[in-house]
Design a protein around this motif. Structure first.
Motif, PDB file in Angstrom:
ATOM      1  N   LEU A  47     -23.246  53.013  45.839  1.00  0.00           N
ATOM      2  CA  LEU A  47     -21.915  52.721  46.386  1.00  0.00           C
ATOM      3  C   LEU A  47     -21.190  51.679  45.535  1.00  0.00           C
ATOM      4  N   HIS A  48     -19.967  52.000  45.170  1.00  0.00           N
ATOM      5  CA  HIS A  48     -19.152  51.120  44.332  1.00  0.00           C
ATOM      6  C   HIS A  48     -17.707  51.122  44.812  1.00  0.00           C
ATOM      7  N   ALA A  49     -16.926  50.174  44.288  1.00  0.00           N
ATOM      8  CA  ALA A  49     -15.480  50.163  44.522  1.00  0.00           C
ATOM      9  C   ALA A  49     -14.826  49.612  43.263  1.00  0.00           C
ATOM     10  N   ILE A  77     -20.754  56.951  44.531  1.00  0.00           N
ATOM     11  CA  ILE A  77     -19.482  57.080  45.233  1.00  0.00           C
ATOM     12  C   ILE A  77     -18.625  55.852  44.972  1.00  0.00           C
ATOM     13  N   GLU A  78     -17.456  56.079  44.412  1.00  0.00           N
ATOM     14  CA  GLU A  78     -16.467  55.016  44.274  1.00  0.00           C
ATOM     15  C   GLU A  78     -15.623  55.088  45.539  1.00  0.00           C
ATOM     16  N   MET A  79     -15.794  54.101  46.415  1.00  0.00           N
ATOM     17  CA  MET A  79     -15.212  54.177  47.758  1.00  0.00           C
ATOM     18  C   MET A  79     -13.706  53.918  47.783  1.00  0.00           C
ATOM     19  N   ARG A 125     -18.644  51.104  31.364  1.00  0.00           N
ATOM     20  CA  ARG A 125     -18.561  49.760  31.953  1.00  0.00           C
ATOM     21  C   ARG A 125     -19.768  49.483  32.844  1.00  0.00           C
ATOM     22  N   GLU A 126     -20.093  50.452  33.694  1.00  0.00           N
ATOM     23  CA  GLU A 126     -21.216  50.255  34.626  1.00  0.00           C
ATOM     24  C   GLU A 126     -22.539  50.143  33.865  1.00  0.00           C
ATOM     25  N   ASN A 127     -22.725  50.946  32.826  1.00  0.00           N
ATOM     26  CA  ASN A 127     -23.983  50.935  32.081  1.00  0.00           C
ATOM     27  C   ASN A 127     -24.174  49.656  31.292  1.00  0.00           C
ATOM     28  N   GLY A 186     -23.867  48.715  44.694  1.00  0.00           N
ATOM     29  CA  GLY A 186     -23.610  48.375  43.297  1.00  0.00           C
ATOM     30  C   GLY A 186     -23.560  46.864  43.067  1.00  0.00           C
ATOM     31  N   HIS A 187     -23.994  46.475  41.856  1.00  0.00           N
ATOM     32  CA  HIS A 187     -23.876  45.083  41.402  1.00  0.00           C
ATOM     33  C   HIS A 187     -24.713  44.113  42.257  1.00  0.00           C
ATOM     34  N   GLY A 188     -24.388  42.821  42.227  1.00  0.00           N
ATOM     35  CA  GLY A 188     -25.168  41.829  42.983  1.00  0.00           C
ATOM     36  C   GLY A 188     -25.463  40.591  42.166  1.00  0.00           C
ATOM     37  N   PHE A 200     -15.185  40.428  45.948  1.00  0.00           N
ATOM     38  CA  PHE A 200     -16.144  40.957  44.999  1.00  0.00           C
ATOM     39  C   PHE A 200     -16.595  42.357  45.408  1.00  0.00           C
ATOM     40  N   GLU A 201     -16.631  43.238  44.419  1.00  0.00           N
ATOM     41  CA  GLU A 201     -17.164  44.580  44.657  1.00  0.00           C
ATOM     42  C   GLU A 201     -18.586  44.526  45.214  1.00  0.00           C
ATOM     43  N   LYS A 202     -19.397  43.595  44.713  1.00  0.00           N
ATOM     44  CA  LYS A 202     -20.803  43.540  45.144  1.00  0.00           C
ATOM     45  C   LYS A 202     -20.915  43.306  46.654  1.00  0.00           C
TER      46      LYS A 202
HETATM   47 ZN    ZN Z   1     -19.204  49.225  40.285  1.00  0.00          ZN
END
Ligand code: ZN
Length: 236
Positions: A82-84, A191-193, A115-117, A13-15, A29-31
């Protein structure tokens, strides 16, 4: 040879300019966590005999629609994002797996998907739908029934495997309209880890070993999913 292997696209996710959740005075950072986890999962899946491809291979921005395109171009048979997340309530912890639904399972899942969209609206100015809306709807409804069934089977396996070793969120298989899950023909899960706002989850996700243990369980889930759902093996 790779052509005979099942292709799994792993989507960190993200980046880049989109860090995802940012937490603590060390500004984790989640990314970065998603990327580290994705690389680990890639190694695990390759050992299991899969052709595992990352949707991004470094710290750069990539739109949600581009992520879907990468999965399609590589003839992915499964897409795993994959996200957190973080939560205002530090006590909230646990892993959850999301699959696509037009109707979210609860308000919180809906808010998370929203939020993600929004990332595409904020960062991807050239974002546009590939098909016109009506044709798109027809195509989607043709394929999506099978795809959604397979996605749900995959989510069940993730829950089943992770439950043995990890704390899961209450009702851990959730539904929401994540754009990144909208491939009509590729079964997809997000998946939110865990929650970076929770001390225990953060510790797990920041440690190599912690991430590895989650990814091993996800690898087992992927294996079990393909073993028991042969109809989901047809790639796009
Ligand atoms: Zn995320």
């Amino acid at each position: 040879y790779k052509e005979n292997k099942i292709v799994v696209v792993i989507d960190p996710g993200h980046g880049g300019k989109d860090p995802g959740a940012v937490i603590g005075k060390n500004r984790h950072f989640e990314k970065d966590i998603a990327f580290a986890a994705a690389k680990t999962l890639k190694v695990i899946l390759e050992e299991l005999g899969y052709n595992a491809i990352l949707s991004r291979v470094g710290d750069y921005y990539i739109s949600l629609s581009e992520r879907l395109r990468i999965a399609q171009m590589n003839n992915a048979t499964l897409f795993v994002s994959l996200h957190a997340d973080k939560h205002p309530d530090k006590n909230i912890s646990g892993i959850a797996v999301y699959t696509l639904s037009s109707k979210a399972s609860d308000a919180e899942s809906e808010a998370l998907a929203k939020r993600e969209n929004e990332v595409d609206l904020v960062f991807d100015s050239k974002f546009s739908e590939t098909y016109d809306q009506e044709l798109r709807q027809i195509l989607i409804s043709l394929f999506q029934r099978t795809t959604m069934t397979c996605s749900a089977q995959m989510a069940n396996q993730v829950v089943y495997q992770l439950r043995k070793s990890h704390k899961l969120l209450r009702s851990p298989h959730r539904f929401a309209g994540f754009k990144v899950l909208k491939s009509p023909k590729i079964p997809s899960v997000l998946i939110e880890m865990g929650y970076l706002s929770n001390g225990e989850d953060r510790k797990t996700l920041l440690s190599k070993r912690g991430r590895y243990e989650i990814m091993v369980a996800i690898g087992k889930a992927i294996d079990a999913y393909f073993d028991s759902n042969k109809t989901c093996l047809v790639s796009s």
